[in-house]
Design an enzyme around this catalytic site. Structure first.
Site, PDB file in Angstrom:
ATOM      1  N   ARG A 127      46.123  24.273  69.764  1.00 39.58           N
ATOM      2  CA  ARG A 127      47.107  24.844  68.631  1.00 39.58           C
ATOM      3  C   ARG A 127      48.329  23.675  68.794  1.00 39.58           C
ATOM      4  O   ARG A 127      48.740  23.132  69.632  1.00 39.58           O
ATOM      5  CB  ARG A 127      47.468  26.144  69.158  1.00 39.58           C
ATOM      6  N   ARG A 171      46.993  34.767  80.090  1.00 40.84           N
ATOM      7  CA  ARG A 171      47.669  35.785  79.008  1.00 40.84           C
ATOM      8  C   ARG A 171      46.346  36.395  78.517  1.00 40.84           C
ATOM      9  O   ARG A 171      46.254  37.574  77.931  1.00 40.84           O
ATOM     10  CB  ARG A 171      47.738  34.873  77.869  1.00 40.84           C
TER      11      ARG A 171
HETATM   12  P1  ADP Z   1      49.978  34.739  70.756  1.00 38.65           P
HETATM   13  O1  ADP Z   1      50.400  34.338  69.242  1.00 38.65           O
HETATM   14  O2  ADP Z   1      49.474  33.483  71.690  1.00 38.65           O
HETATM   15  O3  ADP Z   1      49.083  35.856  71.118  1.00 38.65           O
HETATM   16  P2  ADP Z   1      52.840  35.256  70.797  1.00 38.65           P
HETATM   17  O4  ADP Z   1      53.405  34.321  70.095  1.00 38.65           O
HETATM   18  O5  ADP Z   1      52.645  36.498  70.079  1.00 38.65           O
HETATM   19  O6  ADP Z   1      51.353  35.029  71.382  1.00 38.65           O
HETATM   20  O7  ADP Z   1      53.672  35.658  72.073  1.00 38.65           O
HETATM   21  C1  ADP Z   1      54.052  34.835  73.115  1.00 38.65           C
HETATM   22  C2  ADP Z   1      54.545  35.322  74.024  1.00 38.65           C
HETATM   23  O8  ADP Z   1      55.719  36.110  73.640  1.00 38.65           O
HETATM   24  C3  ADP Z   1      53.812  36.580  74.874  1.00 38.65           C
HETATM   25  O9  ADP Z   1      53.006  35.939  75.739  1.00 38.65           O
HETATM   26  C4  ADP Z   1      54.941  37.457  75.393  1.00 38.65           C
HETATM   27  O10 ADP Z   1      55.570  36.906  76.425  1.00 38.65           O
HETATM   28  C5  ADP Z   1      55.961  37.333  74.429  1.00 38.65           C
HETATM   29  N1  ADP Z   1      55.660  38.557  73.453  1.00 38.65           N
HETATM   30  C6  ADP Z   1      55.288  38.419  72.082  1.00 38.65           C
HETATM   31  N2  ADP Z   1      55.217  39.578  71.672  1.00 38.65           N
HETATM   32  C7  ADP Z   1      55.396  40.375  72.640  1.00 38.65           C
HETATM   33  C8  ADP Z   1      55.545  41.906  72.529  1.00 38.65           C
HETATM   34  N3  ADP Z   1      55.220  42.848  71.600  1.00 38.65           N
HETATM   35  N4  ADP Z   1      55.834  42.480  73.942  1.00 38.65           N
HETATM   36  C9  ADP Z   1      56.145  41.851  74.921  1.00 38.65           C
HETATM   37  N5  ADP Z   1      56.152  40.543  74.970  1.00 38.65           N
HETATM   38  C10 ADP Z   1      55.815  39.756  73.845  1.00 38.65           C
HETATM   39  P1  ADP Z   2      47.458  33.796  67.445  1.00 37.06           P
HETATM   40  O1  ADP Z   2      48.625  33.884  66.638  1.00 37.06           O
HETATM   41  O2  ADP Z   2      46.457  34.937  67.454  1.00 37.06           O
HETATM   42  O3  ADP Z   2      47.840  33.330  68.881  1.00 37.06           O
HETATM   43  P2  ADP Z   2      46.915  31.557  65.999  1.00 37.06           P
HETATM   44  O4  ADP Z   2      46.889  31.776  64.334  1.00 37.06           O
HETATM   45  O5  ADP Z   2      48.122  30.790  66.280  1.00 37.06           O
HETATM   46  O6  ADP Z   2      46.580  32.703  67.149  1.00 37.06           O
HETATM   47  O7  ADP Z   2      45.888  30.422  66.078  1.00 37.06           O
HETATM   48  C1  ADP Z   2      45.374  29.680  67.295  1.00 37.06           C
HETATM   49  C2  ADP Z   2      44.702  28.631  66.901  1.00 37.06           C
HETATM   50  O8  ADP Z   2      43.561  28.562  66.406  1.00 37.06           O
HETATM   51  C3  ADP Z   2      45.655  27.824  65.807  1.00 37.06           C
HETATM   52  O9  ADP Z   2      45.637  26.252  66.415  1.00 37.06           O
HETATM   53  C4  ADP Z   2      44.824  27.904  64.648  1.00 37.06           C
HETATM   54  O10 ADP Z   2      45.121  26.588  63.817  1.00 37.06           O
HETATM   55  C5  ADP Z   2      43.154  27.945  65.032  1.00 37.06           C
HETATM   56  N1  ADP Z   2      42.609  28.732  64.391  1.00 37.06           N
HETATM   57  C6  ADP Z   2      43.113  29.951  63.910  1.00 37.06           C
HETATM   58  N2  ADP Z   2      42.122  30.577  62.942  1.00 37.06           N
HETATM   59  C7  ADP Z   2      41.022  30.010  63.146  1.00 37.06           C
HETATM   60  C8  ADP Z   2      39.557  29.945  62.551  1.00 37.06           C
HETATM   61  N3  ADP Z   2      39.129  30.792  61.888  1.00 37.06           N
HETATM   62  N4  ADP Z   2      38.965  28.813  63.029  1.00 37.06           N
HETATM   63  C9  ADP Z   2      39.315  27.689  63.946  1.00 37.06           C
HETATM   64  N5  ADP Z   2      40.460  27.654  64.180  1.00 37.06           N
HETATM   65  C10 ADP Z   2      41.589  28.679  63.906  1.00 37.06           C
END
Ligand code: ADP
Ligand code: ADP
Length: 217
Positions: A127, A171
């Protein structure tokens, strides 16, 4: 419409949220993005959140909920919103329900993005995010035409600190323990729709929009 996206880290919530929110003309509210902006700006909220984020733990509920409450009170969220990354445990879901009930509102739909752990690790380890506009890329699955540069705005792409392998694994554990129970919480409310989030981004978007169609037609 008032929608929540749930799913493990890397499932594609942020990616799909970009399309769905513009399709529905509702703001995308990503708690992760708000926290990261506060960490970069070194605000009091950012200083509170940083240590939890670096470890891959959830930021404490009182901090997160206060932030979401303020965001939902802004004008652009009045007609609807798409929540990405909130709620992330049952207490947050219960509080969200109360906040909305105080405004005589309720959620319409919770979309659960389903992918397995191996795919999550592949997605997270490649990512990249644009520092300027927040567009999400992937080095192999969705690469920009020039490495390290956002096609949309020319901004610099960066790799998130928490997308390192040990933190990813932690995570995923946090997700299983604290966030996965939301599926049965929202199934009991009758608003959960599971979405196969494997395959190309556009196919997942198609499935998501199909799930929304009963609400938008
Ligand atoms: P991902 O897209 O990889 O799931 P996020 O960008 O949503 O990660 O979140 C990154 C980090 O921000 C989480 O690992 C947590 O530490 C914090 N975080 C985000 N949303 C929440 C929430 N609703 N409650 C608690 N912590 C959060
Ligand atoms: P989340 O918000 O659930 O943590 P992201 O939207 O940030 O997830 O996606 C995580 C990574 O996977 C990013 O690098 C994104 O470009 C890639 N990605 C998202 N959807 C797909 C898919 N359908 N196939 C392959 N890669 C994907």
């Amino acid at each position: 419409m008032r929608i929540v996206l749930v799913g493990p880290p890397g499932a594609g919530k942020g990616t799909q949220a970009q399309f769905i929110s513009s399709h529905l003309s509702v703001p995308k509210i990503s708690t992760g993005d708000i926290f990261r902006a506060n960490v970069s700006g070194n605000t009091p909220l950012g200083r509170k959140a940083k240590e939890f984020m670096d470890r891959g733990d959830l930021v404490p509920d009182e901090v997160t909920i206060a932030m979401v409450r303020d965001r939902l009170a802004e004008d652009d969220a009045r007609e609807g919103f798409l929540l990405d990354g909130f709620p992330r445990n049952v207490p947050q879901a219960e509080t969200l329900k109360k906040i909305l009930a105080e405004m005589d509102l309720r959620l319409d739909l919770v979309l659960e993005l389903v992918v397995d752990d191996d795919e999550v690790v592949r997605r997270l380890s490649g990512r990249r995010t644009c520092r300027k506009c927040g567009r999400i890329w992937h080095v192999a699955f969705d690469p920009p035409s020039k490495e390290g540069v956002c096609d949309v705005c020319g901004g610099e792409l960066f790799q998130r600190d928490d997308d390192r392998e040990e933190t990813i694994r932690h995570r995923l554990e946090v997700y299983q323990e604290q966030t996965a129970p939301l599926a049965s919480f929202y199934a009991d409310e009758g608003i959960l729709v599971g979405l196969d989030a494997t395959g190309p981004v556009e196919e997942v978007t198609e499935r998501a929009l199909a799930a929304l169609r009963p609400f938008t037609e």
